[in-house]
Design a protein around this motif. Sequence first.
Motif, PDB file in Angstrom:
ATOM      1  N   HIS A 454       0.851  -1.192   0.000  1.00 47.17           N
ATOM      2  CA  HIS A 454       0.000   0.000   0.000  1.00 47.17           C
ATOM      3  C   HIS A 454       0.884   1.238   0.000  1.00 47.17           C
ATOM      4  N   GLY A 455       0.368   2.322  -0.544  1.00 43.49           N
ATOM      5  CA  GLY A 455       1.073   3.589  -0.519  1.00 43.49           C
ATOM      6  C   GLY A 455       0.134   4.722  -0.834  1.00 43.49           C
ATOM      7  N   ASN A 456       0.572   5.933  -0.533  1.00 44.60           N
ATOM      8  CA  ASN A 456      -0.319   7.081  -0.630  1.00 44.60           C
ATOM      9  C   ASN A 456       0.489   8.333  -0.924  1.00 44.60           C
ATOM     10  N   ALA A 457       0.098   9.068  -1.962  1.00 47.60           N
ATOM     11  CA  ALA A 457       0.775  10.328  -2.280  1.00 47.60           C
ATOM     12  C   ALA A 457       0.190  11.504  -1.513  1.00 47.60           C
ATOM     13  N   ASP A 458      -0.803  11.248  -0.663  1.00 47.40           N
ATOM     14  CA  ASP A 458      -1.408  12.324   0.123  1.00 47.40           C
ATOM     15  C   ASP A 458      -0.528  12.786   1.274  1.00 47.40           C
ATOM     16  N   VAL A 459       0.673  12.230   1.399  1.00 43.94           N
ATOM     17  CA  VAL A 459       1.607  12.767   2.401  1.00 43.94           C
ATOM     18  C   VAL A 459       1.878  14.245   2.141  1.00 43.94           C
ATOM     19  N   GLY A 460       1.666  14.686   0.895  1.00 45.64           N
ATOM     20  CA  GLY A 460       1.868  16.090   0.550  1.00 45.64           C
ATOM     21  C   GLY A 460       0.579  16.784   0.173  1.00 45.64           C
ATOM     22  N   GLU A 461      -0.537  16.367   0.772  1.00 43.80           N
ATOM     23  CA  GLU A 461      -1.823  16.937   0.381  1.00 43.80           C
ATOM     24  C   GLU A 461      -2.113  18.267   1.087  1.00 43.80           C
ATOM     25  N   ASP A 462      -2.837  19.133   0.384  1.00 44.84           N
ATOM     26  CA  ASP A 462      -3.470  20.319   0.946  1.00 44.84           C
ATOM     27  C   ASP A 462      -2.482  21.334   1.555  1.00 44.84           C
ATOM     28  N   ILE A 463      -3.083  22.363   2.159  1.00 41.59           N
ATOM     29  CA  ILE A 463      -2.325  23.517   2.640  1.00 41.59           C
ATOM     30  C   ILE A 463      -2.061  23.408   4.141  1.00 41.59           C
ATOM     31  N   SER A 464      -0.876  23.796   4.526  1.00 40.53           N
ATOM     32  CA  SER A 464      -0.551  23.993   5.943  1.00 40.53           C
ATOM     33  C   SER A 464       0.138  25.341   6.093  1.00 40.53           C
ATOM     34  N   GLU A 465      -0.211  26.042   7.149  1.00 41.63           N
ATOM     35  CA  GLU A 465       0.481  27.272   7.511  1.00 41.63           C
ATOM     36  C   GLU A 465       0.922  27.174   8.965  1.00 41.63           C
ATOM     37  N   ALA A 466       1.998  27.854   9.280  1.00 38.31           N
ATOM     38  CA  ALA A 466       2.486  27.863  10.664  1.00 38.31           C
ATOM     39  C   ALA A 466       3.261  29.143  10.918  1.00 38.31           C
TER      40      ALA A 466
END
Length: 760
Positions: A454-466
């Motif tokens: 199994h694997g998933n490219a969503d490790v880099g999904e969507d926006i994060s701000e900090a």
Amino acid sequence: MTDYRFIGKSTPRKDALDIVTGKTKFINDITIPDMLYGKVLRSPLPHALIKSIDTTEALSLPGVKTVLTYQNAPDWKAGFPLHARVLDKKVRYVGDAVALVAAETEDIAAEALRLIKIEYEPLPAVYDAEEALQPNAPQLYDQFPGNLLPPERRLFGPNTLQEVVIGDVEKGFAEADFIIEGTCAYENIPNPLPPEPPGVIAAWEGTDTLTVWSASQGPHMFKVTLQKRMGATNMQSIGSPVGASYGSKYMSWQYVLPAAALAKATGRPVKLCYGKTEHMAAFTVRLGSRIHGQVGMKKDGTVTALSGNWLLNTGAFSEITQGMVAVGCGEAQLMLKCPNWHLKTQVACTNRTASGQVRGFGGQELKCALVPIITMGLEKAGIDPVDFFKKNYVKPGEGYYWRDGNWWVCKGIDYTAAIEKGAETFGWKEKWKGWLKPSSVNGARRRGVGVGVHGNADVGEDISEAFVRLEPNGTATIYSGLAEHGTGQRSSICKMVAEILQLPLDRVTVTPTDSRVNPFEIGPVGSRGTYAIGSAVIAAAEDAKRQLLELMAPKFAVTLEELETEDGMVYVKGKPETRLPWIKGMGYDRTCLGRGRFEPDFTLPNFMMTFAEVEVDTETGKVDLIRVVGATDVGQIIDPPSLTNQLNGCLGSAGIDSALFEETVLDTRLGRIINPNMIDYKWRTFSELPDMEHVILETPFPSHRFQAIGIGEITPSPGPSAVLMAVSNAIGVRINDYPLTPDKVLRALGKIAAAKKEGK
């Protein structure tokens, strides 16, 4: 590998002492002045119209402040597309909300539920997805003719992936040495079973300002997704620590909207927390998944074509099912190189508990049904499944369509080394005897082995701000909307900042999860915490550090590039003996506020391979999970205990054990779930844990400063198909649905007759 001060080292969690001493306040520990308690009256019927509802006695009960029904509740809707009301005249599953009560105490609210009188007009019900799509099936929603949910093309952008259509399948089948066809189902609707049931507190200020306290792993998304639906001009979302979620407590509107409706009706804060039975019987479970497919394959294992229909049972409504379809369709391509695809999807509404997002988000549902069909071809070609997955898992330079419908090219690493190390640790070459052949036989007991990927490219999904703010006294504060949902991720981002600033860990803190305080954060989903959220935090810390060194440079008469900081002191590189505290450059009246933002990047898919060994008693049909080895590569371990715990969590939370006994049992005669408790719902206890070993490689990723990615969300996903393969090999007969209960094993062995469908 770099020898870090904190990264890769075992350090205490920031919140550990508060948790073990009981100081941490979970949602059911929180009280608000003048707070009321909400309760939900639920339907005893799977499909019916409400003919009449009398709330007179309930309203006259001392302490009851309001009772809402479909007649006076706000007309708020949720789901994709909007279709599920807070309260409706029609009920669509046993457990559907019928009325809401707010009272001074929980006991009074519960008593009020018993005083509400309702007359129903029962309607025919349908529970099977395929039957729901038949012309004469009972219809759940007027807006979804034939119970078929429309594809959602906007969820992840205008081209949201809802199918995989690539190349020419007819041409691909013509090139194949053989074609196999089969059907497999993963639809035992397991429950992720977080220890803490869902809960929320809602409070209005006036008519347009709403504050929500929730046990959600994505509290900021409540503000984003629900604010407009409730007519709130201003919404503040505050997250409490979450007693686990496993994906299930993310944007779940089913408890937020009712609490907000009661709070609006009474003008007072309202707490609404599910009980455990309510949690298991009326809250969302995993999607039902069934695939009928054809696979064209050459004798060397090259897949030339894949065609099929992926049918999903979303239950009474869709929370975000089409989004799970999009991710699943992307993940299938990570696992399988194939130039010709025609994988179509259908999402059906039925009269069972609704499905929501669960750890494995679409990909687990798809692959648990698809992998067994593919392995039928491997059996025919006599190919070792480990060799097949090693050949077919996506490698750097290879591409795939991801959930947004766009083509992405992998920039990650080759996972071949992790596969080979995992196989060596498990002893695969010694144990693998071929398809449908046991690895050992001891009387009636037979052992078998299997593998899943199994694997998933969503490790880099969507926006994060900090934001990261440095204080003159040598401390740092991280402003992040990251919710603590049990994994220790908030401690991990503290380690990242501490490493960058070389500050002791006790000098780095994180703000409370509050949308009015913190910048935008979509939440720790899809294993995105390490890469996506971590990247934003790292960028903010580096920005703050740069500002600090700019202020300090004149004090040393050097450029900022010549300076370094450690333990709240700044010094010239190579001359650590001369140091000045931060306050010498900042003064007492200044702070340094660094900003960081992460933009989506789907080029770094993660990976997990699970090896499983089972023992089957062919006399009783009982299956024991003997050994599990998980193999992965994380780039750089951030926190060893947190990673180990994520990997240990592969068994439950609707993971590996959904192949064996975790099952939500639905009595289709009454439409009721008959095991909504921790006794009848079968789950593994500590005394029944198998031997577990983890193979974790650290090959640097082109992700961020620490070259790491996350894998927590995917750890359970390859397990069910691995166990299914192992059991089939042990008994010499293929089984193509879950769970592998003793009766199913004995049926496959021909030792008991097939069960009648209506008796299920």
